[in-house]
Design an enzyme around this catalytic site. Structure first.
Site, mmCIF file in Angstrom:
data_model
loop_
_atom_site.group_PDB
_atom_site.id
_atom_site.type_symbol
_atom_site.label_atom_id
_atom_site.label_comp_id
_atom_site.label_asym_id
_atom_site.label_seq_id
_atom_site.Cartn_x
_atom_site.Cartn_y
_atom_site.Cartn_z
ATOM 1 N N ASP A 1 0.731 -1.083 0.101
ATOM 2 C CA ASP A 1 0.080 -0.197 0.172
ATOM 3 C C ASP A 1 0.817 1.190 -0.140
ATOM 4 O O ASP A 1 2.135 1.177 0.409
ATOM 5 C CB ASP A 1 -0.871 0.014 1.237
ATOM 6 N N HIS B 1 -0.267 3.736 1.608
ATOM 7 C CA HIS B 1 -0.568 4.194 2.980
ATOM 8 C C HIS B 1 -0.634 3.064 3.908
ATOM 9 O O HIS B 1 -0.741 1.762 3.852
ATOM 10 C CB HIS B 1 -2.131 4.724 2.876
ATOM 11 N N ASP C 1 -2.940 2.847 6.799
ATOM 12 C CA ASP C 1 -4.208 2.504 7.186
ATOM 13 C C ASP C 1 -4.070 1.878 8.773
ATOM 14 O O ASP C 1 -4.934 1.051 8.811
ATOM 15 C CB ASP C 1 -4.719 1.293 5.991
ATOM 16 N N ASP D 1 -3.495 -2.997 -1.946
ATOM 17 C CA ASP D 1 -4.080 -1.690 -2.327
ATOM 18 C C ASP D 1 -3.548 -1.279 -3.611
ATOM 19 O O ASP D 1 -2.167 -1.142 -3.678
ATOM 20 C CB ASP D 1 -4.038 -0.474 -1.193
#
Length: 324
Positions: free
Chosen positions: A128, A130, A132, A236
């Site tokens: 990802d 990010h 999260d 993601d």
């Protein structure tokens, strides 16, 4: 853990999770259908897997759902994830691996919790841009697609409020069993959590410094030096550079190349221990028609490599060389 058959192939159950309410942009609910239409299941089958399509989950739409304790749409997110949790556990108990087609990244809560119920010894590779792992106290937006890990990590339980819709959720994931690859947009509160809990983290800086082969090797060894535990990959698509995956809700420049994404997928496939894969944050309501088509095509190309599609080619199932 689902047992791989000859050549690392496996029986895989596909679950569609048409959900977008973990963030404010409609569109991710369309992704499961579009990814299937783009040939995802056919590619998995061509690589030698036995693919069982369990269809899309019937996600309930709860109209009255005001923010609570800086958590947006809590009833919708909590109810949908409970449904997914039950579906993933059921698929795994049928001795199938599970591909979850999302959906925004809030759905990882249901996917991982269901996986934990069937296989408590799992490790999580979170790919990802990010982290999260904001808590409701640290989140700048209140959107749950930026918080899923915080609801699951045992060490954060004391920091988490009681949220309606999440009563079923029991934090069951240890911080030491998570490794990030591809981070490049991390909030200050998230960085503090990652440092405090000592979560394994391989940002794009490490990818640039060491190369993707070394990063994948280090991540897998950090999670499981013995190489025996089931792997949950939560992917993601914004981990990949926006030039390759433009139609996603929170794109960040400087991401993984297509070759780097292929390599991650191929190496995980080689372990023979992939148990569950989440594919999230494809949003074809964003960008031009060309952007949308490129996003879906490249997503399918990357995800199929987790299930044995190889750049060197695959021999079709049942193929025999013609007699001279």
């Amino acid at each position: 853990m689902p047992v791989c058959t000859n050549g690392g192939k496996m029986k895989v159950g596909v679950v569609g999770m048409p959900f977008s309410k973990g963030q404010p942009k409609a569109g991710t609910q369309l992704a499961p259908k579009l990814i299937r239409q783009a040939g995802m299941l056919e590619k998995m089958t061509e690589a030698g897997n036995d693919v069982v399509d369990h269809g899309d989950l019937a996600v309930e739409d709860i109209a009255s759902d005001e923010p609570i304790k800086n958590v947006s749409r809590p009833k919708n997110v909590g109810t949908a994830n409970k449904l997914l949790c039950e579906a993933v556990e059921k698929v795994l108990r049928q001795q199938q691996g599970c591909l979850v087609l999302g959906g925004d990244h809030s759905i990882a809560m249901g996917s991982i919790q269901g996986h934990l119920k069937a296989e408590p010894d799992l490790v999580v590779l979170w790919i990802d841009a990010h982290a999260d792992i904001n808590t409701p106290l640290t989140s700048p937006s209140g959107n749950v697609h930026g918080m899923p890990l915080s609801f699951m990590v045992k060490e954060l339980e004391q920091y988490m409020p009681n949220v309606p819709g999440f009563e079923w959720m029991k934090p069951s994931l240890a911080a030491k069993d998570i490794a990030y690859i591809g981070l490049r947009d991390v909030d200050g509160g998230e960085k503090a959590i990652i440092d405090k809990l000592g979560i394994h983290c391989f940002s794009m800086h490490e990818v640039d410094k060491y190369g993707i082969a070394a990063v994948v090797d280090r991540a897998l060894k950090a999670l499981d030096p013995s190489g025996i535990r089931p792997i949950h990959v939560s992917f993601d698509v914004d981990a990949i550079d926006p030039s390759i995956i433009p139609s996603t809700g929170t794109p960040v420049p400087g991401g993984l190349s297509l070759r780097e994404a292929y390599y991650i997928a191929e190496e995980i496939a080689e372990t023979g221990r992939l148990s569950v894969l989440d594919c999230v944050e494809v949003n074809t309501l964003l960008g031009s028609k060309e952007d949308q088509q490129r996003t879906v095509k490249n997503t399918v190309e990357v995800m199929s490599r987790f299930y044995g599609t190889k750049r060197c080619g695959n021999v079709p199932r049942g193929y025999t060389l013609p007699e001279p």
